[in-house]
Design an enzyme around this catalytic site. Structure first.
Site, mmCIF file in Angstrom:
data_model
loop_
_atom_site.group_PDB
_atom_site.id
_atom_site.type_symbol
_atom_site.label_atom_id
_atom_site.label_comp_id
_atom_site.label_asym_id
_atom_site.label_seq_id
_atom_site.Cartn_x
_atom_site.Cartn_y
_atom_site.Cartn_z
ATOM 1 C CG ASN A 205 -0.277 -0.283 2.502
ATOM 2 O OD1 ASN A 205 0.940 -0.176 2.591
ATOM 3 N ND2 ASN A 205 -1.040 -0.638 3.517
ATOM 4 N NE ARG B 147 1.826 1.537 12.379
ATOM 5 C CZ ARG B 147 1.359 1.418 11.128
ATOM 6 N NH1 ARG B 147 0.879 2.470 10.482
ATOM 7 N NH2 ARG B 147 1.344 0.241 10.530
ATOM 8 C CD GLN C 139 -4.628 3.658 14.169
ATOM 9 O OE1 GLN C 139 -3.865 4.464 13.704
ATOM 10 N NE2 GLN C 139 -4.968 2.571 13.500
ATOM 11 C CG HIS D 62 -4.640 3.638 10.025
ATOM 12 N ND1 HIS D 62 -3.845 2.888 10.841
ATOM 13 C CD2 HIS D 62 -3.986 3.692 8.837
ATOM 14 C CE1 HIS D 62 -2.765 2.501 10.183
ATOM 15 N NE2 HIS D 62 -2.842 2.963 8.956
#
Ligand code: NAI
Length: 360
Positions: free
Chosen positions: A118, A257, A286, A310
């Site tokens: 990704n 992050r 998260q 995210h």
């Protein structure tokens, strides 16, 4: 027969309507039927918190664990101690900091991720977030939704990317792609800081200068993007002291992050105007709690916040790649074949990559 446990995010109605949401519990990475037809057990859940969670109940005898950074199951030292059968932890995506890698090494558990799956998706998001911040897009759009029209109020804090000095902390797969894409905007200069050198042909192919220290990058750039993994050496790297070294009015983009930057340091710097903007999609926990201050922090002119959930690395294009990649990692494991070296983070009790800290 092996037991595979996957902790994914719940897709609800969206996942029922959109079968390409492979990263959801509903669509089971697109390979649930295959795994079961091969005679294996496949447990899929989004319930990851606390000792009674489905994750903690099934981790005790799972052979393979699949997690994603988007809804991370935190695989702590204590969880690894409980996971008596665990041999392989697969990250469906990129970034395995939610696994205690040192504890995995002690138990000789292999941790593998789908490297590269990704990175374009994230690089595009980084460039978008820079534009959104530098051009003051969010308040401009909010003004329209509020049926208002005040050009000066927006333009007083809107700039061009052209002519700015832009730098990346980490010039790996994502950082490098960000630099490549930014060239088209005619920046004053592109900078990168990394302890790993780029291959000579890759360095020659971009118009970017390597700086020797993080301090040089911090004090020179108008826009900074964070693209290194979270590890012992990067946790809290961007704290009050680091932000103080940045130029007044600089913009900071973090899709790496959340815990690489200090939560309160960012809030204070944005609210004082020292940072003109902060944006990204990663949070220090998260899902982010409803009262997380990054949700509604703003600069003194009412803008400067480009935070989203995210999702930069989980576009539909990315999901097919990381789902297929996770399947390939599991297939190789089941067939007793070696993993693609590019995907291996830790193996046989040691780090297989230099990306997670400067180790010998
Ligand atoms: P990569 O492994 O290709 O590159 C990481 C680079 O960071 C390496 O060159 C490494 O040497 C460098 N690095 C490590 N520590 C550093 C430090 N202290 N200072 C400067 N450089 C340092 O990884 P890739 O694919 O570029 O991904 C980077 C990170 O981005 C991932 O580890 C993950 O945390 C995050 N990510 C976020 C996604 C999202 O959806 N928001 C999706 C994919 C990755």
């Amino acid at each position: 027969m092996v037991k595979v446990l996957a902790v994914l995010y719940s897709g609800g109605k969206a996942a029922q309507e959109e079968s390409r949401l492979f990263g959801t519990i509903e669509n089971r990475l697109g390979f649930g039927d295959w795994l079961e037809s091969e005679g294996h057990e496949f447990i899929v859940t989004d319930d990851k918190e606390g000792p009674n969670s489905v994750f903690q109940q099934h981790i005790v005898d799972a052979d393979i664990l699949v997690t994603t950074p988007f809804h991370p199951a935190y695989v702590t030292k204590e969880i690894i101690a409980k996971a008596k059968n665990l041999k392989l932890a697969v990250t469906a995506g990129v970034g395995s900091d939610h696994v205690d890698l040192n504890a995995a090494n002690e138990r000789k558990i292999t941790v593998a991720e789908v490297s590269g799956s990704n990175v374009v998706s994230v690089a595009e998001h980084v460039v978008m977030t820079m534009l959104v911040l530098v051009r003051n897009f969010v308040p401009a759009h909010e003004q329209i939704i509020a049926h208002d029209w005040n050009v000066a109020q927006i333009a007083r804090n809107a700039f061009d990317i052209e002519g700015k000095t832009i730098g990346t902390i980490g010039a790996g797969r994502i950082g490098y792609r960000v630099l490549q894409r930014l060239e088209a905007f005619n920046p004053k200069e592109l900078l990168w800081f990394d302890y790993t050198d780029l291959p000579a042909d890759a360095a020659a192919a971009i118009k970017a200068r390597r700086v020797a220290t993080l301090d040089e990058l911090l004090s020179t750039c108008d826009v900074i993007t964070v693209n290194c993994p979270l590890h012992e050496g990067t946790k809290g790297l961007i704290d009050e002291k680091a932000i103080a070294k940045m130029k007044k009015g600089a913009w900071l983009v973090n899709t790496a992050r959340g815990a690489i930057v200090k939560r309160e340091a960012v809030v204070a710097a944005l609210e004082s105007g020292h940072l003109a903007g902060y944006g990204g999609d990663v949070w220090d926990v998260q899902p982010a709690p409803k009262d997380h201050p990054w949700r509604d922090m703003r600069n003194p002119l009412g803008g400067g916040n480009a935070m989203v959930a995210h999702y930069s690395g989980t576009t539909l294009d990315a999901q097919i790649r990381y789902a297929n990649g996770a399947k390939d990692i599991i297939k190789r494991y089941l067939a007793g074949q070696a993993q693609d070296p590019a995907n291996v983070i830790v193996e046989n009790g040691g780090y297989a990559t230099r990306a997670y800290g400067q180790r010998k």
